[in-house]
Design an enzyme around this catalytic site. Structure first.
Site, PDB file in Angstrom:
ATOM      1  N   LYS A  47       0.930  -1.261  -0.037  1.00 26.67           N
ATOM      2  CA  LYS A  47       0.202  -0.018   0.091  1.00 26.67           C
ATOM      3  C   LYS A  47       0.769   1.061   0.072  1.00 26.67           C
ATOM      4  CE  LYS A  47      -3.443   2.899   0.693  1.00 26.67           C
ATOM      5  NZ  LYS A  47      -4.044   3.309  -0.794  1.00 26.67           N
ATOM      6  N   GLY A  74      -7.447   8.101  -0.919  1.00 26.62           N
ATOM      7  CA  GLY A  74      -6.895   8.966  -0.352  1.00 26.62           C
ATOM      8  C   GLY A  74      -5.326   8.693   0.431  1.00 26.62           C
ATOM      9  N   ASN A 101       5.646   1.267  -2.111  1.00 26.19           N
ATOM     10  CA  ASN A 101       5.063   2.367  -3.042  1.00 26.19           C
ATOM     11  C   ASN A 101       5.119   3.560  -2.100  1.00 26.19           C
ATOM     12  OD1 ASN A 101       2.375   4.005  -3.684  1.00 26.19           O
ATOM     13  ND2 ASN A 101       2.703   2.860  -5.389  1.00 26.19           N
ATOM     14  N   CYS A 132      -1.175   9.535  -7.823  1.00 28.50           N
ATOM     15  CA  CYS A 132      -2.405   9.163  -7.348  1.00 28.50           C
ATOM     16  C   CYS A 132      -3.357  10.460  -7.536  1.00 28.50           C
ATOM     17  CB  CYS A 132      -2.027   9.204  -5.737  1.00 28.50           C
ATOM     18  SG  CYS A 132      -3.605   8.820  -4.800  1.00 28.50           S
TER      19      CYS A 132
END
Ligand code: FMN
Length: 305
Positions: A47, A74, A101, A132
């Site tokens: 994650k 988010g 990540n 993102c």
């Protein structure tokens, strides 16, 4: 009979097979351990991790669409120090490289994350999220500007000895330019693609469904876009590619590899089928057997060679 070779090298990240998890779709690993043997994965991409813990966006954060999901999580995560002290020791028990990540608001955030994760024993590579769509600062803002994207990668490279994988956004006019920019800045590999910006409106309340109004579309709906982007970038930039975007089966993964991906990541499929990564791996093996492919690397970019 000798077994076919599945091992690949993704810009210095040595993987026993080309199948990884897509960031944000596999937690930090233990969530899926009851369903699959984590040792069988080529790598685990965890994650998205930030310097400080983040609570993420307000709900609603996931919407189902006809061929995928829209999310606006988010970057909810417990922060890098928690990851290093709590999640990494668990992951290190497995014989599978761990890719972290990372995402930041500033160049300094990325530098600090790179430093701390490089010093922590057990991280095999960094995947740099400059794509993102669900955060106000950083995120996609870095990834849609060629100069900034290169700056982030240059900064991370200065603070790590690990392979650096630049994860790019498809929400740009010319992704090849951005890929060339991060390649010049020293990226060792590219991850393509992050989610496509989308939204859904509730016709009864007449309001956007997602708490953050817009979110990222993933799943089979985006697969043709991902294949097209990998096809374009693989021919223009001499870096190995980690391909993702709607991979549900071994056949899908083979399509990505033929387009030019060296390895593949399985994302949204994990939410539908927690064994999806294993199905993809076994599907790749079956394809190789059916067509007598001795080495998976022979297939990389075979559709355009
Ligand atoms: C719920 C969710 C959370 C995600 N979180 C991240 C993240 O933290 N960092 C990141 O780089 N990508 C994140 N992604 C994007 C995926 O890693 C992947 O690039 C994208 O979903 C396309 O692959 P897929 O269609 O197989 O899911 C997330 C995707 C989803 C659906």
């Amino acid at each position: 009979m000798t077994r076919p070779n599945l091992a690949v090298n993704l810009g210095g990240l040595q993987m026993k097979n080309p199948v990884t998890t897509a960031s944000g779709c596999f937690g930090f690993g233990p969530e899926y351990a009851p369903y699959i043997d984590l040792n069988r994965l080529g790598a685990i991409v965890v994650k998205g991790t930030t310097l400080e813990p983040r609570l993420g966006n307000p709900g609603v954060r996931i919407v189902e669409t006809p061929a995928g999901i829209l999310n606006s999580i988010g970057l909810q995560n417990p922060g890098v120090d928690h990851f290093i002290s709590k999640a990494l020791p668990y992951l290190k028990e497995y014989d599978t490289p761990v890719v972290v990540n990372i995402a930041g608001n500033t160049l300094e955030d990325y530098a600090e994350l790179a430093k701390r994760l490089t010093a922590a024993d057990g991280v095999a590579a960094l995947e740099v999220n400059i794509s993102c769509p669900n955060v106000k600062k950083g995120g996609m803002v870095f990834g849609t500007d060629c100069f900034m994207a290169a700056e982030v990668i240059r900064t991370v490279k200065q603070h790590t000895t690990l392979p650096v994988i630049a994860k790019l956004s498809p929400n740009v006019t010319n992704i090849v330019e951005i890929a060339q920019g991060v390649a010049e800045a020293g990226a060792d590999a590219l991850a393509l693609i992050n989610t496509l910006l989308g939204m859904a409106i509730d016709i009864h309340t007449r309001k956007p469904v997602l708490g953050n109004t817009m979110g990222g579309l993933s799943g089979p709906a985006i697969r043709p876009v991902a294949v097209r982007i990998i096809w374009q970038v693989a021919q223009a930039v001499n870096l190995p590619i980690l391909g993702m975007g709607g991979i549900m089966s071994g056949e899908d993964a083979i399509e990505f590899i033929l387009a030019g991906a060296t390895a593949v990541a399985v994302g949204t499929a994990n939410f539908v089928n927690p064994r999806a990564t294993m199905d993809v791996l076994e599907g790749i093996e079956q394809y190789m057997e059916k067509y007598g492919v001795k080495d998976i690397n022979e297939l990389v970019g075979a559709a355009w060679k």
